[in-house]
Each structure stands twice: as C-alpha cells, then as structure tokens.
Design a protein around this motif. Structure first.
Motif, PDB file in Angstrom:
ATOM      1  N   MET A  62       1.050  -0.763  -0.008  1.00  0.00           N
ATOM      2  CA  MET A  62       0.343  -0.255   0.108  1.00  0.00           C
ATOM      3  C   MET A  62       0.533   1.646  -0.099  1.00  0.00           C
ATOM      4  N   ALA A  63       1.300   1.035   0.533  1.00  0.00           N
ATOM      5  CA  ALA A  63       3.151   2.361   0.614  1.00  0.00           C
ATOM      6  C   ALA A  63       3.889   2.490  -0.454  1.00  0.00           C
ATOM      7  N   LEU A  64       4.037   1.608  -1.049  1.00  0.00           N
ATOM      8  CA  LEU A  64       4.719   1.195  -2.185  1.00  0.00           C
ATOM      9  C   LEU A  64       3.492   2.066  -3.401  1.00  0.00           C
ATOM     10  N   GLU A  65       2.887   1.577  -3.618  1.00  0.00           N
ATOM     11  CA  GLU A  65       1.306   2.655  -4.570  1.00  0.00           C
ATOM     12  C   GLU A  65       1.126   3.837  -4.193  1.00  0.00           C
ATOM     13  N   LEU A  66       1.211   4.101  -2.827  1.00  0.00           N
ATOM     14  CA  LEU A  66       0.302   5.668  -2.641  1.00  0.00           C
ATOM     15  C   LEU A  66       2.414   6.702  -2.998  1.00  0.00           C
ATOM     16  N   THR A  67       3.222   5.280  -3.052  1.00  0.00           N
ATOM     17  CA  THR A  67       4.746   6.577  -3.017  1.00  0.00           C
ATOM     18  C   THR A  67       4.373   6.570  -4.530  1.00  0.00           C
ATOM     19  N   ASN A  68       4.606   5.492  -5.548  1.00  0.00           N
ATOM     20  CA  ASN A  68       4.212   5.660  -6.952  1.00  0.00           C
ATOM     21  C   ASN A  68       3.056   7.050  -7.622  1.00  0.00           C
ATOM     22  N   LEU A  69       2.100   6.442  -6.637  1.00  0.00           N
ATOM     23  CA  LEU A  69       1.105   8.080  -7.528  1.00  0.00           C
ATOM     24  C   LEU A  69       1.382   9.217  -7.187  1.00  0.00           C
ATOM     25  N   ARG A  70       2.248   9.171  -5.851  1.00  0.00           N
ATOM     26  CA  ARG A  70       2.897  10.677  -5.414  1.00  0.00           C
ATOM     27  C   ARG A  70       3.513  11.392  -6.494  1.00  0.00           C
ATOM     28  N   MET A  71       4.413  10.117  -6.993  1.00  0.00           N
ATOM     29  CA  MET A  71       5.852  10.253  -8.052  1.00  0.00           C
ATOM     30  C   MET A  71       4.721  10.911  -9.626  1.00  0.00           C
ATOM     31  N   ILE A  72       3.426  10.126  -9.653  1.00  0.00           N
ATOM     32  CA  ILE A  72       2.272  10.442 -10.997  1.00  0.00           C
ATOM     33  C   ILE A  72       2.072  11.547 -10.451  1.00  0.00           C
ATOM     34  N   ALA A  73       1.536  12.281  -9.268  1.00  0.00           N
ATOM     35  CA  ALA A  73       0.443  13.036  -9.334  1.00  0.00           C
ATOM     36  C   ALA A  73       1.502  14.548  -9.898  1.00  0.00           C
ATOM     37  N   ALA A  74       2.652  13.928  -8.953  1.00  0.00           N
ATOM     38  CA  ALA A  74       4.700  15.532  -9.347  1.00  0.00           C
ATOM     39  C   ALA A  74       4.282  15.223 -10.967  1.00  0.00           C
ATOM     40  N   GLU A  75       4.101  14.167 -11.477  1.00  0.00           N
ATOM     41  CA  GLU A  75       4.496  14.725 -13.470  1.00  0.00           C
ATOM     42  C   GLU A  75       3.540  14.494 -13.840  1.00  0.00           C
ATOM     43  N   LYS A  76       2.744  14.763 -13.177  1.00  0.00           N
ATOM     44  CA  LYS A  76       1.223  15.217 -13.689  1.00  0.00           C
ATOM     45  C   LYS A  76       1.102  16.651 -14.385  1.00  0.00           C
ATOM     46  N   SER A  77       1.850  17.083 -12.715  1.00  0.00           N
ATOM     47  CA  SER A  77       1.945  18.742 -12.320  1.00  0.00           C
ATOM     48  C   SER A  77       2.938  19.321 -13.295  1.00  0.00           C
ATOM     49  N   GLY A  78       4.310  18.448 -13.890  1.00  0.00           N
ATOM     50  CA  GLY A  78       4.966  19.464 -14.087  1.00  0.00           C
ATOM     51  C   GLY A  78       6.403  18.554 -13.614  1.00  0.00           C
ATOM     52  N   GLN A  79       6.527  17.670 -12.447  1.00  0.00           N
ATOM     53  CA  GLN A  79       7.537  17.909 -11.694  1.00  0.00           C
ATOM     54  C   GLN A  79       8.175  16.714 -12.267  1.00  0.00           C
ATOM     55  N   ALA A  80       9.650  17.117 -12.447  1.00  0.00           N
ATOM     56  CA  ALA A  80      10.266  15.733 -12.502  1.00  0.00           C
ATOM     57  C   ALA A  80      10.625  14.181 -10.986  1.00  0.00           C
TER      58      ALA A  80
END
Length: 398
Positions: A293-311
């Motif tokens: 679950m923690a892995l999935e949330l970390t993955n989603l955080r990275m995806i959300a950052a990428e979606k907002s234009g962050q590398a």
C-alpha cells in the motif's frame, strides 16, 4: 496533491479491463496467473493485439505511433493489464531502445526501427552487463574500432535476457579507451545474425533458459548503426535505465500476486485451521500488504508530481528498492504457505498442458522456481545497494 482517479480515469480503467477480458486468450491468462512458461508466440500474439488497438506503446508520443498518454493513464493501463493476467510487453523494444531512438536517434533510424518495434517484427535484447561489469557498468571492456564504414566489435556480454529470441541487440561498447571511462562508451544497434556473434545459454537456478552470454568476435557493424554521437553512450544508457527502473515497482503485478497469496493461505491449513487465520501468518501477510500500500501511494505521488510538470526525483529509486523487496516478499510467503510441497521441483509441471501426477496442490509446482527467479529483481536495473547509495547522495549529501 490529488491521489484520487477522476471519473474519466476510472472509465478508462474499465475500458482496459474489458479489452483484456475480451481479447486475451484464456489459456495464456491461465499460464500468467499460475506462473507457467510463456512461449515467444504467447508474448508476440498479445503484443500484436495491443498494437492493433493502439495500446502497445503507452510511453511513446503519438507522432511516433505511441499512445501519448499522461503518467496517470500509463499507470492505469499497466496496473489493469497486470491484475487481469496479461503477459507483460517485452520491455527491450517498447520501453528501452524505443524511447532512446525517439530522443537521440537520427531520422533514418526512427523511420526504420520504430514501426518494427510497434508491430513486434523486431525482438530486441540488451547488451549492457559483462563479466565483472554489472553495477559498475562504466568498466565494460567490449570494444568497437572504426574500420572504414564499419565498427569492428570484440568482447562479451552476459545475463542477456531472451537473447535466444532476439534478432537485434542494442549494445554498449568502448570506442575510446583514452578518455574518462564514462566518456569513451558508445551505443550500437547490431543485427544478431551478423557473422561472429555467438549466443550461449545460461541455465539459472530455477532450471530456466531466460538469460544468455553473447560473444562478439570481429563483428562488423555498419558505421551508421551508432546511436547519436560517439562517446555519448553513457548518457543514453542512463536515460534508458531511468525508463527501466520506473517499471520495476510493478504495483499491479504485486497486487495480483497478493490475491494469489491470500487464496493459497486460505486453502492451506494448520491443525485444521486455514493458514490465513493463524496469528503468526496474518501478521506477516499484513506487514507485506502495508508495504505494498505504501509503495502504491509513493507511486501515485510520483505520478501526481509528473502530471503537474515536476520531474521524478528520489522516488524512482525508492520505487525500485521497495518494489523489488515486495515482489520477493510475496514469493517468500507463498513458499512458506505451502510448506514441504514447495520443496520438490518438477520443471515439466510448468509446461502448458502437462498432465502428470502433481506433488501437492497444483499451485505449489511453480513456487520454488518463481522464488529463486525473483532473487534477481533486487539486482537488475541497478542493484538495490547502488540505489541506496544514490539516495544517500541525493537526499543526505553523503
């Protein structure tokens, strides 16, 4: 930061799920879910169906035949495919050399290779690791010397996954031994049918022929088959490995395997009590599920950052470490769940259509092989020890 899927994204997930259920051969799905052997045709037939649907290259831009999806759609696509038991797309063409050619290849290379990667006509393998040059990739010794209109290649690669199926290899070679070792490396595209190439199988501890040694003896490669500029191979390799590591977390696959683990633990009993109801095993299962679950949330955080234009930052390295540890943990608990039935190893039981006498429940047969095979996931794509070193430098300045 929004970690919830929109209505459109949820609808896309259901579209992907419906496609897989309608188009995936049930026999192939069964082999994936039950850890049976997949043939080259199993991989290619699913690749072709995805290509026909336009979904085979989620990470490519539309102008090159890809989906042009954002990070959220790519994640949803990967997760649903894994949960539904679809064979993974072989990464070497779509996820590795394809993006490198799009970013650094010349127009002729793009016109020739990209359509063939999309169609599945070409099967690529990766020529990076060498004996003594694994995580220390910059120490590679395979060399290429320019002779007229050809590079002459001599050396050896190892752990070359599925090279027995490949007709092409993208290869790191040393073209300038006089400069800093990272600056003397180039990337070549080599036809595996070229005279002087020998592929020798490596049979791993699980009894499988998945990896190989590849030898180059005066192999002549056309001069134009170099990617980008001479001496820039290290840069291209880092770009390629960033794509490889981003897929190693495999959240969807681990969620699928967690369901399988729970089903096995519910079927196995200890003194008449289902294993999943025993305190000791439930604690281990819960701890692993929390990690996932923690892995999935970390993955989603990275995806959300990428979606907002962050590398992507250090999260990619974290995903590689924790994703591999979760995958290994799942295989370990499956072995523990079936107990002594995991000890016998019958490779024939992994073949489609095998009708021999099983030793224990059917689901026990592939578990030992899978356990041993998954020891590798904390090594390839940059070992977890190397990833921790990177994190210590980037986050702590050590």
């Amino acid at each position: 930061m929004d970690l919830k899927y929109s209505e459109e994204e949820r609808a896309f997930a259901e579209e992907v799920r419906a496609f897989v259920r309608a188009e995936l051969d049930p026999a192939v799905r069964d082999r994936v879910l039950n850890h049976k052997r997949l043939s080259k045709e199993d991989y290619l037939s699913w690749h072709r169906k995805l290509a026909q649907r336009g979904w085979v290259a989620p990470n490519w831009p539309k102008e090159h035949g890809g989906c042009g999806w954002n990070a959220v759609y790519r994640f949803i696509h990967e997760e649903v495919m894994a949960e539904e038991g679809a064979p993974p797309i072989v990464a070497f063409g779509i996820s590795m050399i394809g993006p490198v050619l799009i970013a650094f290849g010349n127009d002729a290379q793009k016109r020739h290779y990209l359509p063939r990667i999309l169609s599945g006509e070409d099967w690529w393998c990766q020529g990076f690791s060498e004996p003594g040059s694994g995580s220390d990739l910059a120490s590679l010794r395979t060399k290429a010397v320019l002779d007229g209109d050809h590079w002459v290649v001599n050396g050896q690669k190892t752990w070359t996954t599925l090279a027995q199926h490949a007709n092409l290899i993208f290869c790191l070679v040393r073209t300038d031994p006089t400069v800093k070792k990272q600056e003397g490396i180039s990337m070549l595209l080599i036809d595996m049918a070229t005279p002087g190439i020998t592929v020798r199988p490596i049979i791993t501890i699980d009894g499988e022929h998945e990896v190989n040694e590849v030898f180059f003896d005066d192999v002549r490669v056309p001069k134009e088959n170099i990617v980008g500029e001479p001496g820039k191979g290290w840069t291209y390799a880092k770009f390629l490995l960033s794509h490889e590591r981003s897929g190693i977390a495999r959240v969807g696959q681990s969620k699928r395997e967690l369901k399988r683990l729970k089903a096995i633990a519910a079927a196995e009993e200890v003194d008449g009590v289902p294993l999943i109801e025993t305190k000791a095993f439930r604690e281990k299962l819960a701890a692993l599920e929390i990690e996932l679950m923690a892995l999935e949330l970390t993955n989603l955080r990275m995806i959300a950052a990428e979606k907002s234009g962050q590398a992507p930052g250090a999260e990619a390295n974290m995903l590689k470490i924790k994703g591999s540890e979760v995958q290994q943990g799942l295989t370990e608990l499956m072995m523990e769940a079936v107990g002594p039935y995991a000890l016998p190893f019958n490779p024939e039981a992994l073949e489609p259509g095998w009708n021999g006498e099983p030793i224990g429940p059917d689901y026990a047969a592939p578990l030992a092989g899978t356990y041993f095979n998954y020891r590798k996931v904390s090594i390839y794509g940059g070992s977890n020890e190397i990833q921790r070193n990177i994190l210590s430098k980037s986050l702590l300045g050590l």
